[in-house]
Design an enzyme around this catalytic site. Structure first.
Site, mmCIF file in Angstrom:
data_model
loop_
_atom_site.group_PDB
_atom_site.id
_atom_site.type_symbol
_atom_site.label_atom_id
_atom_site.label_comp_id
_atom_site.label_asym_id
_atom_site.label_seq_id
_atom_site.Cartn_x
_atom_site.Cartn_y
_atom_site.Cartn_z
ATOM 1 N N ASP A 153 -9.072 1.027 2.112
ATOM 2 C CA ASP A 153 -9.150 1.415 0.696
ATOM 3 C C ASP A 153 -10.507 1.043 0.110
ATOM 4 O OD1 ASP A 153 -6.640 2.314 0.919
ATOM 5 O OD2 ASP A 153 -5.676 0.837 -0.371
ATOM 6 N N THR A 185 -3.253 6.019 -3.868
ATOM 7 C CA THR A 185 -2.092 6.679 -3.249
ATOM 8 C C THR A 185 -0.814 6.395 -4.028
ATOM 9 O OG1 THR A 185 -2.014 4.778 -1.764
ATOM 10 C CG2 THR A 185 -2.974 6.774 -0.890
ATOM 11 N N THR A 186 -0.699 5.176 -4.569
ATOM 12 C CA THR A 186 0.501 4.837 -5.352
ATOM 13 C C THR A 186 0.472 5.599 -6.675
ATOM 14 O OG1 THR A 186 0.251 2.645 -4.407
ATOM 15 C CG2 THR A 186 1.890 2.882 -6.118
ATOM 16 N N ASP A 198 0.861 -1.182 0.000
ATOM 17 C CA ASP A 198 0.000 0.000 0.000
ATOM 18 C C ASP A 198 0.900 1.235 0.000
ATOM 19 O OD1 ASP A 198 -1.921 1.872 0.355
ATOM 20 O OD2 ASP A 198 -2.351 1.426 2.443
#
Length: 549
Positions: free
Chosen positions: A395, A96-97, A63
């Site tokens: 998520d 987020t990545t 994550d």
């Protein structure tokens, strides 16, 4: 052992400050380094990172946000990149990545523009223009979704957690996330909804048992036991009273000292204490609750009175838990039992029960009628696995929440990014002058997402990307793009149509990640000077004066 340290110094070896081109170069390098760290964490074939925290514990995760939170960096630009993933996580809970990789790539593409001696202000102007057009393209490729259709929602949440550790139990996790978000959804009138999963959907992790035993309770669970052994441990349809005051003798405000000379005075003081506690308990008993929950302490004497009237008490409950109980049972939190009225009692809870799981006692308040708060009970083999499941569930709930707010979907698997890249490339031809180059740079940077997906699946990026670009360039008779839903199958690294493959993502996530990435790139490009502030030790003289002028 210490957390992984990615050291990027803000100063050159000579110690002089960095300004102009040097500072911009340094910022871009730092941003690229951060992006490269988590580039391998994108897609279903993502690799895990093992992080050692300063306490000696380990975190295993892919994550992006969890990784960047643990990493320690020295460079200010790198720090601001890490803030991006936090913003993305707070706002939409997913992507987020993506946002870090995009921002890193946009900055990397800005470097050749700077070398062409295009002024940063012109580059920023072009980037802003590209962002406006990109958001229009996302709107064009998006499709509406029915949020009451369970299958469509499953498909969507599955896309979010299919790349994560819990993908084996994706059906179960989708179920948990969807049920939790639907439970805490509150209509606040005029078509608006309040969905506060942070405060009202608490995740409780209990090691032991099977992952399949995880569930969303229709109520609240606390890690608490009753205060007195004779109190009831199971009550059906309890009347619940919530307090945030102690059921103890209220001592003098300003550290009162009492000197006693006669024995009768001592008895009198004890009697006053007793009377005060009795008055509090009588006020409670008059409302006939079955269960009293307070955030503060309960004295032995108060317990005695409550047990006599068959009332169960829980003490020192966290404020956040008390708020959740209030939402689930319909009770109002009261500041003092003396001011409580019958309408403050909660009656929506169907069952109060204390069970022992492992070595600890847990209080369950379940079977609530229309609870607006819930607890998600996670079971699993070990603490590390439970922590990872919790991150993934966060998520999934974020995705469900975003779709409830903005029920529009974009094709996943890099299809939306590719559509934006091709669309911007097409529009770049109409832009005059030097701004065309940085505008094109954003289009090229967008391709980094499908490219990384192909790389992570072990395929050849050049061949597959060319094929994907060709698909997106196809236009119908009316000149409209018809291949905009084609993306990358993250497992095999081949081109697939996302409409048939079934990977969709919420439009809110896509919009937020592109906005955040472009705006942060603009911010870092505006920096033309990095100066280390003078530390307090260097400032000499009596009152900080007397240093250099």
């Amino acid at each position: 052992m210490q957390a992984p340290v990615v050291v990027m110094n803000t100063q050159t070896p000579g110690g002089e400050r960095q300004f102009g081109r040097k500072a911009q170069l340094s910022n871009i390098t730092a941003a690229k380094t951060v992006a490269d760290i988590i580039r391998s964490c994108l897609g279903p074939k993502a690799m895990l990172k093992m992080l050692l925290d300063p306490m000696g514990g380990i975190v295993l995760t892919n994550d992006g946000h969890a990784i960047l939170r643990e990493i320690e960096v020295a460079h200010p630009a790198a720090k601001s990149m890490i803030e991006l993933s936090r913003t993305q996580d707070e706002e939409v809970g997913d992507g987020t990545t993506t946002v870090i990789i995009l921002a890193g790539e946009i900055l990397a593409q800005a470097l050749p523009q700077l070398e062409r001696n295009i002024h940063p202000v012109v580059i920023i102007q072009a980037f802003k223009q590209a962002l406006t057009d990109a958001l229009k393209i996302i709107d064009e490729v998006s499709v509406p979704v029915d949020i009451d259709d369970d299958d469509a929602m499953y498909q969507l949440i599955k896309a979010s957690i299919g790349t994560k550790f819990v993908s084996r139990w994706s059906k179960l996790m989708c179920n948990l996330a969807l049920k939790a978000v639907r439970t805490v959804t509150l209509d606040v009138g005029s078509g608006k909804k309040e969905i506060d999963i942070k405060r009202y959907a608490r995740v409780e992790k209990i090691p032991g048992g099977e992952i399949e035993e995880s569930q969303v309770l229709d109520g609240v669970m606390l890690n608490k036991d009753i205060t007195h052994p004779k109190m009831r441990r199971r009550i059906e349809n309890p009347r619940v009273m919530l307090l945030d005051c102690p059921l103890e003798y209220k001592k003098g405000e300003s550290q009162t000292n009492i000197e006693i000379s006669k024995e009768e005075d001592w008895n009198k003081i004890l009697q006053i204490e007793e009377e005060q506690v009795k008055a509090l308990c009588d006020a409670i008993i008059a409302l006939k609750p079955d269960l009293v929950i307070t955030e503060k302490g309960v004295s032995d004497l108060a317990q005695h009175y409550l047990v006599k009237h068959n009332i169960t008490a829980l003490r020192r409950v966290r404020k956040t838990d008390n708020n959740r109980i209030a939402r689930a049972t319909g009770a109002t939190i009261v500041n003092s039992p003396l001011t409580a009225v019958a309408s403050d009692i909660g009656t929506q809870c169907g069952l109060f029960e204390i069970s022992k799981i492992g070595d600890e006692y847990f209080t369950f308040m379940t079977q609530c009628k229309d609870p607006k708060a819930c607890t998600i009970l996670l079971r699993g083999p070990s603490k590390d696995i439970l922590n990872e499941i919790e991150r993934n569930l966060h998520d999934a709930m974020g995705v469900a929440r975003n779709v409830m707010w903005n029920p529009k979907l974009c094709p996943g698997g890099g299809a939306t990014e590719m559509a934006v890249a091709v669309g911007l490339e097409r529009r770049a031809k109409q832009i005059e002058g030097v701004m065309q180059w940085p505008y094109r740079a954003v289009a090229e940077a967008m391709e980094v997402i499908p490219r990384t997906l192909i790389q992570n699946s072990g395929n050849s990026p050049i061949r597959v990307l060319t094929e994907l670009r060709a698909k997106h360039a196809e236009t119908g008779e009316d000149g409209e793009s018809i291949g905009s839903s084609w993306g990358i199958d993250g497992d095999s690294g081949k081109c697939v149509d996302m409409r048939t493959y079934g990977v969709w993502e919420p439009m809110a996530v896509k919009e937020q990640s592109i906005k955040t990435a472009v705006e942060s790139a603009c911010l870092l490009l505006r920096v033309d000077d990095i100066v280390a502030a003078k530390s307090a030790k260097q400032v000499s003289g009596p009152i900080g004066g007397g240093g250099e002028e």
